[in-house]
Design a protein around this motif. Structure first.
Motif, short mmCIF file in Angstrom:
data_model
loop_
_atom_site.label_atom_id
_atom_site.label_comp_id
_atom_site.label_asym_id
_atom_site.label_seq_id
_atom_site.Cartn_x
_atom_site.Cartn_y
_atom_site.Cartn_z
N PHE A 43 -8.67 9.33 1.00
CA PHE A 43 -7.22 9.21 1.22
C PHE A 43 -6.64 8.14 0.31
N GLY A 44 -5.48 8.43 -0.29
CA GLY A 44 -4.78 7.45 -1.12
C GLY A 44 -5.29 7.36 -2.54
N CYS A 45 -5.97 8.40 -3.01
CA CYS A 45 -6.45 8.40 -4.39
C CYS A 45 -5.26 8.63 -5.35
N GLY A 46 -5.53 8.61 -6.64
CA GLY A 46 -4.46 8.83 -7.61
C GLY A 46 -3.89 7.52 -8.13
N SER A 47 -2.65 7.55 -8.55
CA SER A 47 -2.02 6.38 -9.18
C SER A 47 -1.83 5.25 -8.18
N SER A 48 -1.76 4.04 -8.70
CA SER A 48 -1.75 2.84 -7.85
C SER A 48 -0.34 2.43 -7.46
N ARG A 49 0.36 3.29 -6.76
CA ARG A 49 1.74 2.99 -6.37
C ARG A 49 1.81 2.36 -4.98
N GLU A 50 2.38 1.16 -4.92
CA GLU A 50 2.52 0.48 -3.64
C GLU A 50 3.56 1.18 -2.75
N HIS A 51 4.37 2.04 -3.36
CA HIS A 51 5.35 2.80 -2.57
C HIS A 51 4.67 3.67 -1.52
N ALA A 52 3.40 4.03 -1.73
CA ALA A 52 2.70 4.89 -0.77
C ALA A 52 2.57 4.22 0.60
N PRO A 53 2.01 3.00 0.70
CA PRO A 53 2.00 2.35 2.01
C PRO A 53 3.41 2.00 2.50
N TRP A 54 4.34 1.71 1.59
CA TRP A 54 5.72 1.45 2.01
C TRP A 54 6.28 2.67 2.75
N ALA A 55 6.04 3.86 2.20
CA ALA A 55 6.57 5.09 2.81
C ALA A 55 5.92 5.35 4.16
N LEU A 56 4.62 5.15 4.25
CA LEU A 56 3.91 5.34 5.52
C LEU A 56 4.47 4.39 6.58
N LEU A 57 4.59 3.13 6.22
CA LEU A 57 5.08 2.13 7.17
C LEU A 57 6.51 2.41 7.59
N ASP A 58 7.36 2.82 6.65
CA ASP A 58 8.76 3.10 6.97
C ASP A 58 8.88 4.30 7.89
N PHE A 59 7.95 5.23 7.78
CA PHE A 59 7.93 6.39 8.69
C PHE A 59 7.49 5.97 10.09
N GLY A 60 6.66 4.93 10.16
CA GLY A 60 6.16 4.46 11.45
C GLY A 60 4.65 4.43 11.57
N VAL A 61 3.95 4.79 10.50
CA VAL A 61 2.49 4.82 10.52
C VAL A 61 1.96 3.40 10.32
N ARG A 62 1.12 2.94 11.26
CA ARG A 62 0.54 1.59 11.18
C ARG A 62 -0.97 1.61 10.93
N CYS A 63 -1.58 2.80 11.04
CA CYS A 63 -3.03 2.88 10.90
C CYS A 63 -3.42 4.24 10.33
#
Length: 201
Positions: free
Chosen positions: A77-97
């Motif tokens: 999970f989370g492979c590919g380019s190193s964009r910090e926006h990925a965890p930002w988007a998860l967290l903004d949706f409400g995903v904490r884990c």
């Protein structure tokens, strides 16, 4: 950064392998440097059709999982380019884990810096949690960072490993700036001493 201690929440099953950062947050949404607002475009190409309508069979569009705080995901999970926006988007949706058998290194580390706990478990344990997540909103998975355990809705408990420093930062809500501010007394003392020793600087 919000502290992470314990979490009991709905888990969404996402068994797809190799979910990369472009799937998590497509490149057209990387223009912002704000951490908020990206949740609306989380998994955009999987959640919405070309007209912007929800794709009904995507897990996060199903009523049972719209408030999911945990993802149980496939390998890498989370492979590919190193964009910090990925965890930002998860967290903004409400995903904490996020629970998986493995994560891409950069994504894994970015999660800790943004208040998300990525948990690595053996395939057979992830399979149990995946099946549990498929039960929908009636099944809640519990995560205890201090004890380093994940519990299924049926009471099965799995232990996970986590780096002690990363654990400390999550438990205390410390991002990189927060860690620096923990040392503010020592920094101030050093600056005062340096200023006296070299007043011309």
């Amino acid at each position: 950064m919000e502290k992470f201690t314990t979490l009991s929440g709905i888990a969404a099953p996402m068994p797809l392998l190799n979910i990369d950062t472009d799937m998590i947050i497509p490149k057209q949404f990387l223009k912002t440097i704000k951490r908020s607002g990206l949740g609306a475009n989380l998994f955009d190409e999987m959640r919405f059709d070309r007209e912007g309508n929800e794709i009904s069979d995507f897990v996060l569009n199903q009523s049972a999982y719209r408030s999911a705080e945990i993802l149980v995901a496939g390998d890498n999970f989370g492979c590919g380019s190193s964009r910090e926006h990925a965890p930002w988007a998860l967290l903004d949706f409400g995903v904490r884990c996020v629970v998986s058998t493995s994560f891409a290194d950069i994504f894994y580390n970015n999660c800790f810096k943004n208040g998300i706990l990525p948990i690595v478990l053996p395939a057979e344990q992830v399979a149990v949690l995946m099946k549990d997540a498929e039960k929908g909103a009636n099944a809640r998975i519990a995560v205890d960072l201090e004890a380093q355990t994940v519990s299924s809705s049926d009471g099965e408990v799995f232990s996970f490993e986590v780096d002690s420093h990363k654990k400390h930062c999550l438990l205390n809500g410390l991002d990189d700036i927060g860690q620096t501010l923990e040392k503010v007394t020592a920094i101030d003392s050093f600056e005062a001493t340096a200023s006296q020793a070299r007043p011309w600087v």
